[in-house]
Design a protein around this motif. Structure first.
Motif, PDB file in Angstrom:
ATOM      1  N   TRP A 134      39.928  51.995  45.759  1.00 30.39           N
ATOM      2  CA  TRP A 134      39.162  52.926  46.611  1.00 30.39           C
ATOM      3  C   TRP A 134      38.351  52.086  47.599  1.00 30.39           C
ATOM      4  N   GLN A 135      38.939  51.861  48.793  1.00 29.32           N
ATOM      5  CA  GLN A 135      38.361  50.887  49.736  1.00 29.32           C
ATOM      6  C   GLN A 135      36.974  51.273  50.257  1.00 29.32           C
ATOM      7  N   ALA A 136      36.637  52.569  50.180  1.00 31.52           N
ATOM      8  CA  ALA A 136      35.303  52.985  50.641  1.00 31.52           C
ATOM      9  C   ALA A 136      34.209  52.244  49.877  1.00 31.52           C
ATOM     10  N   LEU A 137      34.516  51.845  48.651  1.00 31.70           N
ATOM     11  CA  LEU A 137      33.555  51.107  47.829  1.00 31.70           C
ATOM     12  C   LEU A 137      33.259  49.730  48.444  1.00 31.70           C
ATOM     13  N   LEU A 138      34.247  49.173  49.135  1.00 34.16           N
ATOM     14  CA  LEU A 138      34.074  47.847  49.733  1.00 34.16           C
ATOM     15  C   LEU A 138      33.298  47.914  51.056  1.00 34.16           C
ATOM     16  N   TYR A 139      33.337  49.076  51.711  1.00 37.16           N
ATOM     17  CA  TYR A 139      32.672  49.205  53.014  1.00 37.16           C
ATOM     18  C   TYR A 139      31.163  49.308  52.896  1.00 37.16           C
ATOM     19  N   SER A 140      30.730  50.033  51.880  1.00 32.79           N
ATOM     20  CA  SER A 140      29.327  50.428  51.850  1.00 32.79           C
ATOM     21  C   SER A 140      28.456  49.417  51.100  1.00 32.79           C
ATOM     22  N   GLY A 179      27.955  49.012  47.069  1.00 31.99           N
ATOM     23  CA  GLY A 179      28.177  47.687  46.479  1.00 31.99           C
ATOM     24  C   GLY A 179      26.979  47.209  45.683  1.00 31.99           C
ATOM     25  N   ILE A 180      25.791  47.339  46.287  1.00 30.31           N
ATOM     26  CA  ILE A 180      24.582  46.864  45.611  1.00 30.31           C
ATOM     27  C   ILE A 180      24.251  47.781  44.421  1.00 30.31           C
ATOM     28  N   SER A 181      24.501  49.083  44.588  1.00 34.16           N
ATOM     29  CA  SER A 181      24.262  50.018  43.472  1.00 34.16           C
ATOM     30  C   SER A 181      25.183  49.688  42.296  1.00 34.16           C
ATOM     31  N   PHE A 182      26.429  49.359  42.611  1.00 37.56           N
ATOM     32  CA  PHE A 182      27.407  49.000  41.571  1.00 37.56           C
ATOM     33  C   PHE A 182      26.895  47.803  40.769  1.00 37.56           C
ATOM     34  N   LEU A 183      26.428  46.795  41.501  1.00 38.52           N
ATOM     35  CA  LEU A 183      25.883  45.601  40.837  1.00 38.52           C
ATOM     36  C   LEU A 183      24.671  45.962  39.989  1.00 38.52           C
TER      37      LEU A 183
END
Lengths: 243, 93
Positions: free
Chosen positions: B60-66, B70-74
């Protein structure tokens, strides 16, 4: 345009300049030229309506357009505004450094930036990698991660990783350098954010930048089979934009 | 079932200290790396979250854009979840 360099440059500057800069405005400065414009370059769909600049490159880097955000004067202007409102010299200076880093990095593509706006609308460009923002996000990603732009990002990733191994991302570094130089951290601390969470936030962009540098590379060359072209101005399989 | 005294003693001495303390008593060179160094443990956690982020991002490339995503995932992967896990384990005891 650059995909990851703008995320990693602030860490390198932070490592070199230590208490002379504050990390958060450095990062905001590095992001600011694209912060409110990039989505309109690629286009976005809101409630079924697609919003997109009719001439994305002109909008992103040109004048008339939002190209003034990619000039040295823009960083100085916003830095002065920050100083006028906050009276924080370190915030103003850090923002200017971050913004200039972004503007100078984007000189590397085939469109370049209006460095000396408003005195000149001439685009300073090295033309090292193809600007393909006008072709949409996916094509832009594929082109960028197949040409020298990806290599340039890699330089900044490696520099940041090098400094990370020398302690740049450690809790001790955060405690002794990052926290004392920027009142923002004390401010969120007073609102109940523990130090361990602040350290994760401080490391966040490093993590995001490094991971997506790897992920886009895999996406372009393993998931898809876009050919590498590390020649000057490449990749030449994409129609590079010029202004 | 009858057990010989020597054997029972060996068993009781093996469990007289909790296993993690017993491991900590080993010389540093014989302890597993992740137990030796909290920094190595942290690095391992970031690497695992990074690999998961890259795998999800490829799907799901949208995850790489934002940057926000990204920071929330971490943040969720290395701070929220481990903290919740530690609290659950403490509550279990």
């Amino acid at each position: 345009l650059s995909w990851v360099a703008h995320d990693m440059e602030p860490y390198t500057f932070q490592a070199e300049l230590k208490t002379k800069v504050a990390f958060l405005p450095l990062m905001l400065g590095s992001w600011s030229p694209d912060l409110f414009t990039k989505w309109f370059v690629y286009g976005d769909s809101i409630f079924g309506t697609t919003l997109r600049a009719s001439n994305p490159t002109q909008f992103h880097r040109g004048w008339p357009g939002a190209g003034f955000t990619h000039s040295l004067a823009y960083g100085v202007l916003i830095g002065l505004l920050i100083y006028a409102f906050s009276h924080s010299r370190i915030w103003a200076v850090s923002f200017v450094i971050g913004s200039w880093a972004h503007v100078l990095t984007d000189v590397g593509d085939t469109v370049g930036t209006m460095l000396f706006f408003p005195f000149s609308t001439y685009h300073v460009s090295l033309g090292a990698w193809a600007y393909a923002g006008q072709l949409g996000r996916m094509t832009d990603a594929a082109a960028y991660f197949s040409g020298l732009g990806w290599v340039w990002d890699g330089v900044w990733v490696l520099l940041a990783v090098y400094f990370a191994f020398r302690g740049l991302l450690s809790t001790r570094y955060f405690r002794s350098i990052i926290y004392p130089t920027d009142p923002f951290w004390a401010w969120i601390g007073r609102r109940g954010v523990p130090e361990s969470a602040m350290v994760v936030l401080y490391r966040g962009v490093f993590f995001w930048g490094t991971c997506r540098w790897i992920a886009w590379l895999i996406w372009a060359h393993v998931v898809h089979s876009y050919p590498f072209d590390l020649s000057w101005g490449g990749p030449h399989w994409v129609m590079a934009e010029h202004l | 079932m009858a057990t010989s005294g020597a054997r029972a003693g060996a068993v009781s001495s093996r469990y007289s200290t909790p296993p993690c303390r017993a491991r900590a008593a080993l010389p540093a060179s014989r302890r597993p790396l992740l137990r030796q160094s909290p920094a190595a443990k942290t690095l391992a956690l970031y690497l695992v979250v990074g690999v998961v982020y890259i795998a999800f991002g490829l799907l799901w490339q949208a995850l790489l854009y934002s940057s926000f995503l990204g920071i929330s995932f971490l943040f969720i992967g290395v701070w929220v979840l481990p903290r919740a896990w530690r609290r659950l384990r403490r509550a279990d005891r």
